[in-house]
Write a protein that holds these residues in place. Structure first.
Motif, PDB file in Angstrom:
ATOM      1  N   ASN A 179      33.875  36.720  25.964  1.00 55.61           N
ATOM      2  CA  ASN A 179      32.361  36.452  25.958  1.00 55.61           C
ATOM      3  C   ASN A 179      32.035  36.681  27.242  1.00 55.61           C
ATOM      4  O   ASN A 179      32.371  36.381  28.361  1.00 55.61           O
ATOM      5  N   THR A 230      36.938  34.990  34.270  1.00 53.90           N
ATOM      6  CA  THR A 230      38.124  34.641  34.201  1.00 53.90           C
ATOM      7  C   THR A 230      39.008  33.396  34.848  1.00 53.90           C
ATOM      8  O   THR A 230      39.966  32.985  34.449  1.00 53.90           O
ATOM      9  N   ARG A 233      32.558  43.954  38.268  1.00 53.52           N
ATOM     10  CA  ARG A 233      31.994  42.587  38.041  1.00 53.52           C
ATOM     11  C   ARG A 233      30.803  42.855  37.365  1.00 53.52           C
ATOM     12  O   ARG A 233      29.774  43.648  37.649  1.00 53.52           O
ATOM     13  N   ASP A 272      29.017  42.756  31.580  1.00 53.37           N
ATOM     14  CA  ASP A 272      30.189  41.814  31.517  1.00 53.37           C
ATOM     15  C   ASP A 272      31.251  42.233  30.516  1.00 53.37           C
ATOM     16  O   ASP A 272      32.361  42.176  31.121  1.00 53.37           O
ATOM     17  N   LYS A 274      46.437  32.212  37.955  1.00 55.24           N
ATOM     18  CA  LYS A 274      45.171  33.157  37.968  1.00 55.24           C
ATOM     19  C   LYS A 274      45.342  34.126  39.021  1.00 55.24           C
ATOM     20  O   LYS A 274      45.473  33.391  40.369  1.00 55.24           O
ATOM     21  N   THR A 302      37.649  35.312  28.515  1.00 50.73           N
ATOM     22  CA  THR A 302      37.575  34.708  27.203  1.00 50.73           C
ATOM     23  C   THR A 302      36.981  35.302  26.303  1.00 50.73           C
ATOM     24  O   THR A 302      36.829  34.820  24.998  1.00 50.73           O
TER      25      THR A 302
HETATM   26  N1  UDP Z   1      34.154  38.676  32.467  1.00 52.99           N
HETATM   27  C1  UDP Z   1      33.455  38.230  31.403  1.00 52.99           C
HETATM   28  N2  UDP Z   1      33.631  36.876  30.599  1.00 52.99           N
HETATM   29  C2  UDP Z   1      34.855  36.346  30.818  1.00 52.99           C
HETATM   30  C3  UDP Z   1      35.563  36.858  31.776  1.00 52.99           C
HETATM   31  C4  UDP Z   1      35.372  37.959  32.731  1.00 52.99           C
HETATM   32  O1  UDP Z   1      32.227  38.721  31.185  1.00 52.99           O
HETATM   33  O2  UDP Z   1      35.378  35.559  30.005  1.00 52.99           O
HETATM   34  C5  UDP Z   1      33.701  39.695  33.270  1.00 52.99           C
HETATM   35  C6  UDP Z   1      32.545  39.329  34.164  1.00 52.99           C
HETATM   36  O3  UDP Z   1      31.700  40.257  34.402  1.00 52.99           O
HETATM   37  C7  UDP Z   1      33.383  39.261  35.626  1.00 52.99           C
HETATM   38  C8  UDP Z   1      34.430  40.305  35.359  1.00 52.99           C
HETATM   39  O4  UDP Z   1      34.666  40.498  33.771  1.00 52.99           O
HETATM   40  O5  UDP Z   1      32.511  39.790  36.851  1.00 52.99           O
HETATM   41  C9  UDP Z   1      35.626  40.245  36.148  1.00 52.99           C
HETATM   42  O6  UDP Z   1      36.294  39.022  36.030  1.00 52.99           O
HETATM   43  P1  UDP Z   1      36.301  38.102  37.288  1.00 52.99           P
HETATM   44  O7  UDP Z   1      35.107  38.156  38.178  1.00 52.99           O
HETATM   45  O8  UDP Z   1      36.355  36.542  36.987  1.00 52.99           O
HETATM   46  O9  UDP Z   1      37.264  38.623  37.983  1.00 52.99           O
HETATM   47  P2  UDP Z   1      37.971  38.051  39.476  1.00 52.99           P
HETATM   48  O10 UDP Z   1      36.735  37.519  40.220  1.00 52.99           O
HETATM   49  O11 UDP Z   1      38.909  37.060  39.293  1.00 52.99           O
HETATM   50  O12 UDP Z   1      38.636  39.319  39.940  1.00 52.99           O
END
Ligand code: UDP
Length: 238
Positions: free
Chosen positions: A136, A141, A58, A73, A11, A134
């Motif tokens: 959704n 992530t 985000r 999202d 990850k 995912t």
């Molecule tokens: N996200 C989502 N569904 C998922 C994965 C990600 O809605 O299954 C959206 C969510 O808004 C999230 C953004 O994508 O804030 C970025 O992913 P994440 O915050 O997990 O990234 P990281 O913190 O690892 O950079």
């Protein structure tokens, strides 16, 4: 020497791709990660990568400024796809064969996520990059990493952190007394609310008995060390 893990899910958070700038994709950082992955690829390990998107967008940020959460999202999920394409390019520049699979169909630029196909790519020693989380809203992530790891029967989830070398009892940047844990159980993480993954991702990993190694990505050679079986960072299992 045999490797400790044969099939891994790595990850990589969006933040890790931003480098020192803190936003967007830093080409130098991307190249460094690709070089690190190339070393692991050369060890014959099957590698799947789940990209985050927080360096671009985000969902929570959107919600805070009054956007509908699901809409925000989906923007976050698209951000992860941009990162995945960037990482694919960086890996292929290193001569590492890759495939990107998205959880939201985008056939012109990547394959859709098909579990059996992903496994086939891994068996053929292609690095598979899972993009779009995912698929959704309201998920992360981290959860995508736990879900894909369960689906492809990965041996471990490698949680590569940006500058933090494991799990601590408190934030080591604030609390000088903070203690680093060498090993934890999934139950410890959930009951003590430790910062490994979000709670959905943690319970999914626990229910499917997937070990997690939390380690510092910024230390060169660390992915290779974990995969080879060296004890670094914090291991969560059981
Ligand atoms: N996200 C989502 N569904 C998922 C994965 C990600 O809605 O299954 C959206 C969510 O808004 C999230 C953004 O994508 O804030 C970025 O992913 P994440 O915050 O997990 O990234 P990281 O913190 O690892 O950079």
């Amino acid at each position: 020497m045999t490797n400790k893990y044969q099939r891994v899910v790595l990850k990589v958070s969006g933040e890790a791709l931003a480098g020192e700038t803190g936003f967007g994709i830093d080409p130098k950082t991307m190249k460094t990660i690709a070089q690190e992955l190339k070393e692991v690829y050369a060890m014959g390990v099957q590698i799947a990568v789940v990209c985050g998107g927080g360096n671009i967008w985000r969902g929570k940020t959107g919600e805070e400024i009054g956007m509908e959460r699901a809409q925000a999202d989906y923007m976050g999920m698209l951000a992860t796809i941009m990162n995945a394409l960037g990482l694919q390019d960086a890996l292929e520049n290193q001569g590492v064969p890759t495939r990107v699979q998205t959880s939201i169909e985008m056939r012109e630029i990547a394959e859709p996520y098909i579990r059996r196909r992903a496994i086939r790519h891994l068996e053929k020693n292609r690095v598979v990059i899972f993009a779009g989380g995912t698929g959704n809203p309201y998920f992360s992530t981290d959860t995508a990493a736990a879900l894909r790891a369960a689906e492809i029967e990965a041996d471990v989830i490698l949680m590569a952190k940006n500058g933090v070398d494991g799990v601590y009892s408190a934030d080591p940047n604030i609390d000088k007394e903070a203690e680093k844990y060498e090993e934890l159980t999934h139950t410890d993480v959930i009951t003590q609310g430790l910062q490994v993954m979000d709670s959905t991702a943690s319970s999914l990993s626990m229910d499917n008995d997937i070990p997690i190694v939390v380690f510092n990505l910024n230390e060169p050679g660390n992915i290779r060390r974990v995969v080879a079986g060296e004890h670094i960072g914090t291991t969560v299992k059981g």
